[in-house]
Design an enzyme around this catalytic site. Structure first.
Site, mmCIF file in Angstrom:
data_model
loop_
_atom_site.group_PDB
_atom_site.id
_atom_site.type_symbol
_atom_site.label_atom_id
_atom_site.label_comp_id
_atom_site.label_asym_id
_atom_site.label_seq_id
_atom_site.Cartn_x
_atom_site.Cartn_y
_atom_site.Cartn_z
ATOM 1 N N PHE A 165 0.885 -1.217 0.016
ATOM 2 C CA PHE A 165 -0.182 -0.013 -0.077
ATOM 3 C C PHE A 165 0.835 1.161 -0.038
ATOM 4 O O PHE A 165 1.706 1.494 1.007
ATOM 5 C CB PHE A 165 -0.862 -0.022 1.512
ATOM 6 C CG PHE A 165 -1.973 1.285 1.097
ATOM 7 C CD1 PHE A 165 -3.296 1.210 0.590
ATOM 8 C CD2 PHE A 165 -1.538 2.441 1.923
ATOM 9 C CE1 PHE A 165 -4.034 2.055 0.562
ATOM 10 C CE2 PHE A 165 -2.335 3.359 1.820
ATOM 11 C CZ PHE A 165 -3.549 3.267 1.123
ATOM 12 N N ASP A 180 9.293 2.643 1.177
ATOM 13 C CA ASP A 180 8.204 3.318 1.621
ATOM 14 C C ASP A 180 8.120 3.105 3.234
ATOM 15 O O ASP A 180 7.482 2.087 3.512
ATOM 16 C CB ASP A 180 6.613 2.836 1.039
ATOM 17 C CG ASP A 180 5.610 3.750 1.536
ATOM 18 O OD1 ASP A 180 5.696 4.176 2.755
ATOM 19 O OD2 ASP A 180 4.732 3.482 0.679
ATOM 20 N N LYS A 219 3.185 9.904 8.404
ATOM 21 C CA LYS A 219 2.740 9.295 9.678
ATOM 22 C C LYS A 219 3.277 9.950 10.976
ATOM 23 O O LYS A 219 2.838 11.002 11.303
ATOM 24 C CB LYS A 219 2.439 7.724 9.572
ATOM 25 C CG LYS A 219 1.728 7.161 8.629
ATOM 26 C CD LYS A 219 1.115 5.793 8.791
ATOM 27 C CE LYS A 219 0.321 5.175 7.972
ATOM 28 N NZ LYS A 219 -1.013 5.680 8.219
HETATM 29 C C1 LIG Z 1 3.038 2.354 3.858
HETATM 30 C C2 LIG Z 1 2.258 3.370 3.437
HETATM 31 N N1 LIG Z 1 2.447 4.200 2.359
HETATM 32 C C3 LIG Z 1 1.714 5.206 2.131
HETATM 33 C C4 LIG Z 1 0.540 5.590 2.844
HETATM 34 C C5 LIG Z 1 -0.333 6.557 2.412
HETATM 35 O O1 LIG Z 1 -0.116 7.536 3.396
HETATM 36 P P1 LIG Z 1 -1.296 8.964 3.467
HETATM 37 O O2 LIG Z 1 -2.606 8.200 3.946
HETATM 38 O O3 LIG Z 1 -0.718 9.868 4.465
HETATM 39 O O4 LIG Z 1 -1.271 9.382 2.123
HETATM 40 C C6 LIG Z 1 0.101 4.603 3.876
HETATM 41 C C7 LIG Z 1 -0.925 5.002 4.568
HETATM 42 O O5 LIG Z 1 -1.416 4.033 5.362
HETATM 43 C C8 LIG Z 1 1.104 3.667 4.192
HETATM 44 O O6 LIG Z 1 0.904 2.694 5.263
#
Ligand SMILES: Cc1ncc(COP(=O)(O)O)c(C=O)c1O
Length: 376
Positions: free
Chosen positions: A132, A217, A246
């Site tokens: 994700f 990520d 986050k």
């Molecule tokens: C690993 C990862 N990347 C990207 C995101 C996306 O982040 P945002 O919701 O701040 O756009 C998330 C959100 O849960 C995530 O867990």
């Protein structure tokens, strides 16, 4: 209760109903939150790994308030108070060379994708099944889950997905036209899924062989969540670009990328009105200070969780914890809620705990008792 029903009605009437929810949280302190009816909970969701320093940490609150009295916004047309300091701090703790700020995790991945494209002159990406990376059009293009991706196709073309942990599959797909490989060092939304031993190093090797950039990520795993600033640091693997968000500013919206020497945006290649603003940088600097003090305590807290939940084979890395529950996961989540503990179900029936890094031993014991009870 009537007030709550009125609120639900107002929300349904005026707000697009993209989220399924029931509870209204109105106050937080440390690992505790309170709902509109005054019920208290230990919060092991923490805004989904966001409230890293606990709710309303006084140092973070003070930093935001003090900055708000001086300057709330000024635009990246000017030097922004706290921005260079915050970039320096991120570079120091991650071992990378330069930072760039954005406003969310999805935007961090957008920035990483743009940087990889411009740096390599290539357009193709590889990402992993069940990964994700966000819901904007670019980050969605590298996010596997068909249910959230397919309704928006065609997306940016050229992303292949391979099973997480399968180096042979990656070797078959990666090529000399691959700009980058996007990977979560631990898959969060998939349910706290760990990579097999040596997998991350293997990904690094394949990227090097083909001149592709390794984009980690660490939106969920970064900023101390797993017991080190980056989860990759524990695997002794270096990425070319790391995306963060986050937990970076304790809940103040902020994201960032940090990149290795030689990788950077040049003038005009990227930008954002709000990114790296004075309040976000103040919140992030205070957050990093607080986390620095908390890091040494995390392994012991992780051991305490692991021991207390041992009957249910928890996957524990720092304060990122997954338990495979199956179809009953939502019921378990509800039972925990009724016992004053907030947890949530990530994909595939996996219960996920990502509490504030400030959680105390007593709170860990209470949470584990409630979860053990709910799991029977
Ligand atoms: C690993 C990862 N990347 C990207 C995101 C996306 O982040 P945002 O919701 O701040 O756009 C998330 C959100 O849960 C995530 O867990």
């Amino acid at each position: 209760m009537n007030e709550m029903n009125d609120y639900r009605e107002m929300d349904a009437r005026f707000y697009m109903q993209a989220f399924g929810r029931n509870l209204k949280l109105v106050k937080g302190a440390g690992s505790r939150v309170w709902d509109a009816d005054g019920n208290e909970y230990i919060d092991c969701v923490a805004g989904i790994a966001v409230c890293s320093t606990g709710h309303c940490h006084p140092l973070v609150v003070n930093a935001i308030c003090e900055q708000a009295h001086r300057l709330i916004h000024c635009s990246n047309l000017y030097y922004v108070p706290g921005q260079a300091e915050c970039a320096k701090k991120l570079v120091e703790i991650t071992g990378m060379a330069k930072a760039f700020f954005v406003n969310s995790g999805a935007e961090a991945n957008e920035a990483a994708i743009k940087l990889a494209r411009i740096a390599t002159g290539r357009k193709k990406f590889v990402a992993f099944e069940n990964g994700f990376h966000g819901r904007t059009m670019g980050s969605l293009a590298v996010t596997h889950k068909p249910a959230i991706r397919e309704p928006f196709e065609p997306l940016e073309p050229g992303c292949s997905f391979v099973p997480y942990g399968d180096l042979d599959a990656l070797a078959r797909v990666i090529g000399d036209d691959t700009a980058g490989v996007l990977i979560e060092p631990i898959q969060g939304e998939a349910g706290v899924i760990f990579p097999p031993e040596g997998f991350l190093a293997g990904v690094r090797e394949l990227c090097d062989r083909h001149g592709a950039l390794l984009i980690a990520d660490e939106v969920q795993t970064g900023m101390g969540r797993t017991g080190s600033w980056l989860a990759l640091q524990q695997a002794d693997v270096a990425a070319d670009i790391v995306s963060l968000a986050k937990g970076i500013a304790s809940g103040f919206p902020m994201g960032a990328i940090v990149a290795r020497e030689g990788l950077e945006f040049k003038r005009g290649e990227h930008g954002s009105t709000f990114a790296g603003g004075p309040l976000a940088c103040a919140a992030a600097l205070a957050t990093i200070d607080v986390i620095e003090g908390l890091l040494p305590s995390i392994p012991e807290k992780a051991r305490r969780f692991a021991a207390a939940l041992a009957d249910h084979d928890p996957r524990v890395r720092g304060l990122m914890i997954g338990i495979t529950v199956g179809d009953d996961c939502p019921k378990v989540q509800e039972k925990c809620l009724s016992q004053g503990v907030l947890v949530n179900c990530a994909a595939h029936g996996n219960l996920r705990l990502v509490p504030p890094l400030t959680i105390t031993d007593d709170e860990i014991d209470r949470v584990a008792g409630v979860i053990n009870g709910a799991l029977g």
